[in-house]
Design an enzyme around this catalytic site. Structure first.
Site, PDB file in Angstrom:
ATOM      1  NE  ARG A 108      -2.214   1.261   3.695  1.00  0.00           N
ATOM      2  CZ  ARG A 108      -2.858   1.147   4.855  1.00  0.00           C
ATOM      3  NH1 ARG A 108      -4.160   0.914   4.868  1.00  0.00           N
ATOM      4  NH2 ARG A 108      -2.235   1.265   5.998  1.00  0.00           N
ATOM      5  CE  LYS A 202      -1.358   4.819   6.919  1.00  0.00           C
ATOM      6  NZ  LYS A 202      -2.285   5.520   7.777  1.00  0.00           N
ATOM      7  CD  GLU A 235     -11.272   6.667   5.553  1.00  0.00           C
ATOM      8  OE1 GLU A 235     -10.613   5.634   5.716  1.00  0.00           O
ATOM      9  OE2 GLU A 235     -10.934   7.582   4.786  1.00  0.00           O
TER      10      GLU A 235
HETATM   11  C1  LIG Z   1      -7.869   7.328   7.070  1.00  0.00           C
HETATM   12  C2  LIG Z   1      -7.578   5.912   7.510  1.00  0.00           C
HETATM   13  N1  LIG Z   1      -8.506   4.972   7.291  1.00  0.00           N
HETATM   14  C3  LIG Z   1      -8.301   3.685   7.667  1.00  0.00           C
HETATM   15  C4  LIG Z   1      -7.126   3.306   8.311  1.00  0.00           C
HETATM   16  C5  LIG Z   1      -6.923   1.885   8.743  1.00  0.00           C
HETATM   17  O1  LIG Z   1      -5.915   1.258   8.004  1.00  0.00           O
HETATM   18  P1  LIG Z   1      -5.031   0.081   8.584  1.00  0.00           P
HETATM   19  O2  LIG Z   1      -5.941  -1.034   8.941  1.00  0.00           O
HETATM   20  O3  LIG Z   1      -4.117  -0.277   7.478  1.00  0.00           O
HETATM   21  O4  LIG Z   1      -4.335   0.598   9.794  1.00  0.00           O
HETATM   22  C6  LIG Z   1      -6.135   4.273   8.542  1.00  0.00           C
HETATM   23  C7  LIG Z   1      -4.868   3.915   9.173  1.00  0.00           C
HETATM   24  O5  LIG Z   1      -3.910   3.701   8.519  1.00  0.00           O
HETATM   25  C8  LIG Z   1      -6.361   5.614   8.130  1.00  0.00           C
HETATM   26  O6  LIG Z   1      -5.443   6.557   8.333  1.00  0.00           O
END
Ligand SMILES: Cc1ncc(COP(=O)(O)O)c(C=O)c1O
Length: 353
Positions: A108, A202, A235
């Protein structure tokens, strides 16, 4: 009566070094560090309070190696990520000496970098080797590994054309993790969410996420829920969200406008076990309206450092019976077992010296 503002304009015997940041009028003078050793001594002051140093190691491609001295864990001020937000990042957690899901996080990370038009200074396999060696050098057994790719240092212009080499930084953070068993309150965020182009990458621009979290905390909630322009659930500010319907379906919002969380994706892989056991009816992603979501039987946040956090109240109204859901905890157990005892594909033993 002196207010905090007015007192800063009053005369005092304190020097700028005694009270940095406080302007004492005529006597305020900015200290000039005459040597690097004097500056280093000052930087070390912060880390010699006797408390355990929370950052045992950092990697910087600018330095070309691993840094153990916390005072030197710095990045250049002319780095495009610092002054223009031109950088991407990711995280992986370490539990009992194992890195969890490093490879999916790295995938990712490089997808984000490509969308941000940052070319990595190293190929995937080298990034992975650096992160593993950093984790080993840190001696950290429980914590978070955070890493960034930036357009790199160069100048202060908007275009990265003057930044000749992208930069890779990583830091280990000592941190304890426990399975979350208490439920939390959430609110609907009034801070606009990022457009899909930016929400799916990200990148380091987390201002909306920070403001959204602050808004929730000011209202006594743990965090917030974003609803997209079409009225569908999106989210949380740094977590995904999942629901159990009254028909015992596990439903996660589709990932086209939000970050595809590594934990949420792993949950989608593991949850069918509960379907096999007859505890869940199905597992799917879907567009969920606020009404559908608020009418769910159970609700939870999903993210790397949780991995599941039960949500019991949303906008002051209970979710289901307002108690931590049984299926929420069953899903939490699935992920937690995967983190502490999952297969080799998910967990990498850190080769400590
Ligand atoms: C905006 C956002 N959504 C969702 C997530 C959850 O992602 P992960 O399960 O990879 O930590 C994160 C964290 O990285 C985030 O910053």
């Amino acid at each position: 009566m002196a207010t905090p503002n007015s007192s800063s304009h009053q005369k005092s015997d304190a020097t700028a070094m005694d009270a940095p940041g406080i302007d004492n009028g005529e006597e305020f003078g900015v200290h000039v560090f005459s040597s690097s050793s004097e500056l280093l001594e000052k930087l070390h002051e912060k880390w010699t309070s006797g408390k355990e140093q929370p950052y045992p190691a950092m990697y910087s491609s600018v330095f070309g190696g691993i840094i153990l001295d916390p005072a030197m864990m710095v990045i250049p001020i002319d780095d495009h990520m610092v002054h223009r937000g031109h950088g991407v990042f990711d995280t992986a957690i370490i539990l009992d000496g194992y890195l969890y899901e490093l490879d999916v996080h790295l995938d990712r990370f490089l997808r984000s970098a490509s969308k941000a038009r940052i070319s990595s200074p190293f190929p995937w396999a080298t990034l992975r080797r650096i992160l593993i060696q950093l984790a080993a050098a840190s001696q950290c057994k429980k914590g978070t590994l955070r890493y960034w790719l930036s357009a790199g240092p160069g100048d202060f212009l908007l275009s990265p054309a003057g930044c000749p080499k992208s930069a890779f930084y990583a830091v280990m953070i000592n941190e304890d993790f426990l399975q979350c068993t208490e439920g939390v309150k959430v609110i609907t965020s009034t801070i606009p969410m990022k457009s899909p182009l930016f929400a799916t990458v990200k990148n380091v621009n987390y201002l909306p996420n920070v403001l959204s979290k602050m808004e929730a905390e000011e209202q006594g909630a743990f965090a917030s829920i974003w609803v997209d322009e079409e009225g569908y659930i999106a989210e949380g500010p740094n977590v995904n969200v999942a629901f159990i319907t009254h028909d015992k379906e596990l439903v996660l919002p589709v990932f086209d406008k939000i970050l595809s969380g590594c934990t949420a994706l792993r949950l989608l892989e593991l949850a069918p076990k509960l379907v096999e056991q007859g505890r869940l009816k199905s597992v799917r992603t879907a567009n969920l309206t606020v009404e559908e979501a608020k009418g769910a039987a159970e609700m939870m946040y999903v993210g790397s450092t949780l991995p599941i956090l039960p949500i019991i109240t949303w906008d002051e109204k209970p979710i289901g019976d307002g108690m931590v859901g049984e299926l929420t905890m069953a899903l939490s157990d699935l992920l937690w077992d995967d983190m502490v005892a999952g297969p080799e594909t998910q967990r990498l033993a850190i080769p400590y010296a």
